[in-house]
Design a protein around this motif. Structure first.
Motif: not given
Length: 452
Positions: A342-353
């Motif tokens: 699923l890492a194909i799409a999201p941003s780093l800041e969103l996932i880390s939060s």
């Protein structure tokens, strides 16, 4: 089929476990998140790391106490389940799954960013698929191979961090950034506020996830007595690297105005400090660090799922399965690989939060587990030493972690709460509205099973 006579292989020494912890933490993540944290803190990144380190130390001490009592994989899930309630333990484990499952995806996401920066014409999804496939295959094959490769990659990234510090000395002495090697500006200036620091500390606590994951290797450690030492060494070494790198990065870049992309500033930091060649070398080191973290985090969450499956709170046939030849939780490893795609799409800041939500809940309950076990069960509150060790210290750890939890971003809170609600509904289904007990695992079982 779950093979009752197959157990995880004991193949890890002290420094192998510390290496896995540091690999999980990914020391170079300080450069990836620098732009995000610098904006949040108003330019005091190292102070945010120092604040987070203090909080993590209290929690690390609690982890060290609990891993001695319950030398089994499972971490916060196991401690809460055994000291408070199997139902509460499940919910804590479920919340922790959010950060454990998403961290391998973060590594895949960072690899995607690195490779796109070097090969912008290649579709991003190709890098994610290739990376995830390789990491998954290695983890299925052998924990020993995972540890060995991880150690090599960790050494490589530490050497690259050393090179960055040398170049930072040179650039600062030449007038870049603050124009001086020794300055208080990265730690304190007139435009900072406590709220900014706490928000930044909440963001960077995600960087410390790794010291707690060390407990996941309890059943693969050659000597379980080394685990408390491994936990503290991982926190201190990782925290020192974060602080020093954060200091020099902040001294070189007092604000983020020089960066074109603040979501991941590592490539540009390498470029501005050492030119195009160093950028490529720095990316190679960061790539190694991210792969090391990917190997370690992938292995850790697979073992958490394995323990929850073995305990019967997740379908045992699937999640409690150990491959008879490789003696690894193969189904869980493959499942984590699928999620990582699923890492194909999201941003780093969103996932880390989102990761921070699960991590901070786990940290809080590990501290509370110390009180539940030593105070309420063992009645160790009759001396000043016991009161300090088993009440004051874990309460400080839980309280400080709670402050960080309170300062989480709204998206992380909402998403995390939704995740916990899903887990609660699953728990109701599993227990038929608490009419059926969750299967308890006998911790002597690990010693009765055969090992190589």
């Amino acid at each position: 089929m779950v093979l009752e006579n197959v157990s995880l292989k004991r193949s890890l020494g002290l420094w192998a476990i510390v290496g896995l912890g540091l690999g999980y933490m990914t020391p170079t993540i300080v450069f990836d998140t620098f732009g995000i944290v610098s904006q949040e803190t108003n330019g005091v990144v190292p102070l945010a790391y120092l604040t987070a380190l203090v909080v993590m130390l209290f929690t690390a001490i609690s982890y060290g106490k609990m891993v001695k009592v319950f030398p089994s994989a499972g971490s916060a899930y196991t401690y809460t389940k055994e000291t408070m309630s199997p139902h509460l333990g499940f919910l804590v484990g479920w919340a922790a799954l959010l950060d454990y499952i998403l961290l391998p995806m973060v590594n895949a996401l960072i690899i995607r960013i690195y490779m796109v920066s070097v090969f912008p014409n290649v579709p991003a999804w190709i890098w994610v698929v290739v990376y995830v496939a390789i990491v998954t295959a290695i983890n299925v094959w052998s924990m020993g191979k995972t540890s060995s490769l991880n150690s090599i990659l960790v050494v490589f990234e530490v050497v690259l961090i050393g090179a960055f510090i040398v170049l930072a000395f040179i650039k600062l002495s030449q007038g870049m950034g603050q124009g001086t090697i020794f300055t208080a500006e990265p730690l304190f200036h007139s435009n900072i506020h406590l709220g900014h620091i706490l928000t930044g500390a909440t963001v960077v606590c995600f960087s410390f996830i790794g010291f707690d994951a060390v407990t996941m290797y309890a059943e693969e450690a050659k000597d379980q007595k080394t685990l408390p030492r491994a936990i503290m060494l991982t926190v201190f070494i990782g925290g020192a690297i974060f602080f020093v790198c954060g200091y020099f990065a902040q001294a070189l870049f007092p604000d983020v105005s020089n960066f074109k992309v603040t979501d991941d500033t590592l490539p540009e930091i390498g470029l501005y400090v050492g030119g195009t060649l160093f950028k490529l070398i720095f990316l190679a080191g960061a790539f190694a660090a991210t792969v090391a973290s990917g190997l370690a985090s992938h292995a850790s969450v697979s073992r958490l799922l394995y323990v929850m499956g073995r305990n019967g709170v997740l379908p045992k046939k699937l999640f409690g399965y150990v491959h008879p030849k490789f003696r690894t939780p193969a189904f869980n490893v493959i499942l984590v690989g699928v999620v990582s795609l699923l890492a194909i799409a999201p941003s780093l800041e969103l996932i880390s939060s989102f990761i921070n939500f699960g991590a901070l809940i786990a940290f809080t309950f590990v501290n509370l587990s110390v009180i539940a076990h030593f105070v309420f069960r063992q009645k160790r509150y009759k001396t000043g030493k016991d009161i300090f060790a088993y009440i004051v210290m874990p309460l400080l750890g839980a309280g400080l972690t709670g402050i960080l939890w309170y300062n989480l971003q709204a998206d992380a809170l909402i998403g995390g709460i939704v995740w916990v609600v899903i887990g609660f509904i699953y728990l109701l289904f599993q227990t038929k509205f608490f009419k059926v007990k969750i299967t308890d695992f006998d911790f002597d079982e690990a010693e009765r099973t055969t090992t190589l």
